[in-house]
Design a protein around this motif. Sequence first.
Motif, PDB file in Angstrom:
ATOM      1  N   ASP A 270       0.819  -1.210   0.000  1.00 14.15           N
ATOM      2  CA  ASP A 270       0.000   0.000   0.000  1.00 14.15           C
ATOM      3  C   ASP A 270       0.854   1.262   0.000  1.00 14.15           C
ATOM      4  N   TYR A 271       2.160   1.092   0.163  1.00 14.48           N
ATOM      5  CA  TYR A 271       3.065   2.235   0.198  1.00 14.48           C
ATOM      6  C   TYR A 271       3.997   2.249  -1.019  1.00 14.48           C
ATOM      7  N   ILE A 272       4.387   1.072  -1.478  1.00 12.23           N
ATOM      8  CA  ILE A 272       5.254   0.953  -2.649  1.00 12.23           C
ATOM      9  C   ILE A 272       4.589   0.011  -3.645  1.00 12.23           C
ATOM     10  N   LEU A 273       4.380   0.502  -4.865  1.00  9.39           N
ATOM     11  CA  LEU A 273       3.784  -0.318  -5.920  1.00  9.39           C
ATOM     12  C   LEU A 273       4.885  -0.764  -6.876  1.00  9.39           C
ATOM     13  N   ASP A 274       5.122  -2.070  -6.933  1.00 10.42           N
ATOM     14  CA  ASP A 274       6.094  -2.625  -7.875  1.00 10.42           C
ATOM     15  C   ASP A 274       5.417  -2.823  -9.226  1.00 10.42           C
TER      16      ASP A 274
END
Length: 440
Positions: A270-274
């Motif tokens: 929810d904080y980093i989208l790969d």
Amino acid sequence: RAAEPEPAITEERQKRRKDREAVKRRAAEPEPAITEERQKRRKEREAARQRAAEPEPAITEERLKRRKEREAAMRRPENAARLFDSAKEKPVRRKPGGAGSDQPAARARAERLPESDAAAQARASTDPVQIGSVISEEGRRIERPRRERPEVPEGAELVREVNNRFIFRTNNTYFIERPREERFIIDAREVYYEELPRSRQREVVVRPDGTRIVTIRNRWGDVVRRVKILPDDREIVLVYVEDDYYDEVLEWRDPGLDLPPLDLDIPVRDYILDAEWVEDPEDYYTFLDQPPVEQVERTYSLDEVRRSARIRDKVRRIDLDIINFEFGSAQIPESEIGKLEGVAGAMQRLLKENPGETFLIEGHTDAVGAEVANLALSDQRAEAVATALTNVFDIAPENMETQGYGEQYLKVETQGPERENRRVAIRRITPLVAPVASSE
């Protein structure tokens, strides 16, 4: 009577005997309808077990593989770096009694995530921001400024110049600066510069359709105002920060030093989208459209955001780990350009809703090679992605800021070659650099 029983009694007994025999036959040979249904269910269960044991070669194997990889990524490997970039930085030597020197070690835990950009900026000011016209102040025409900074503030040291990029060192950290108007002036009809009071400069780029991009820099070259003026004279604010503060500041200072470390109780995804795991392009828009993860104390200059990992940590990040650069190269292969289509579509959609959006394109490398060389390479890669977004997908250059960070913020803790560390990232930094709804 015993040998020849009464007809009525004998018939009843025979009937019962027949009934019992019929029950036994049904038990031994169930009725066709019931048996067929059971057999059908049994076959379905067997088929399901066979599909699980022997998945379809193309679709199922790929889905199972991606599911396992996603689950592994969510667990994060043992050598994964810390989540926030600000936690990866070298300790800063603070001056005794300086601001931020007495900050408690307690972490800043968000009691509740802001629900919108406006909610995130709610504490920044109780009064609406009154922004005057960016061209109302009279200036004096000057020649194009030199590329070197007019002054080097205290606490910073010029280390090297690499391909028109200037590498400085401050607080045990390298950072890179360069002329940032190059992308803006391509195909411009006219470009001119003006000198303003308090050692500020105003740059005006006139596009062929009459649109003007006006940027005001303070004495250090920091961007404190940027506005897009449409042909109908409507002004769209891209960057706005109160620049009175800079008149008295004689050194570069990280505004994040005044804040405790960030501690968020949300899943990593929810904080980093790969980008590697994105299957629906809609995910890019949904992710970029989210507000900051904590309150924004005030609006910051672009340079403050670029230099401060703690301030950048306030907004979410997309890792474009799907773009593969050749070793030591900043050129995007033609075969890789199409991989930007999903995130470019999300940016176009956000800009249609709010033409004042600003995105930060970050460049990162692994730890192989010299630190200074990696810093320059990462900056060139970030610039290459921004240029591709403009040339191929028509994302206006003034809506993007670029910055290279070299090997400073590794995603995987290793000094060897690592693909996940050679990446470009995108953040929507609009709520950090401009008041909400300021374009109105």
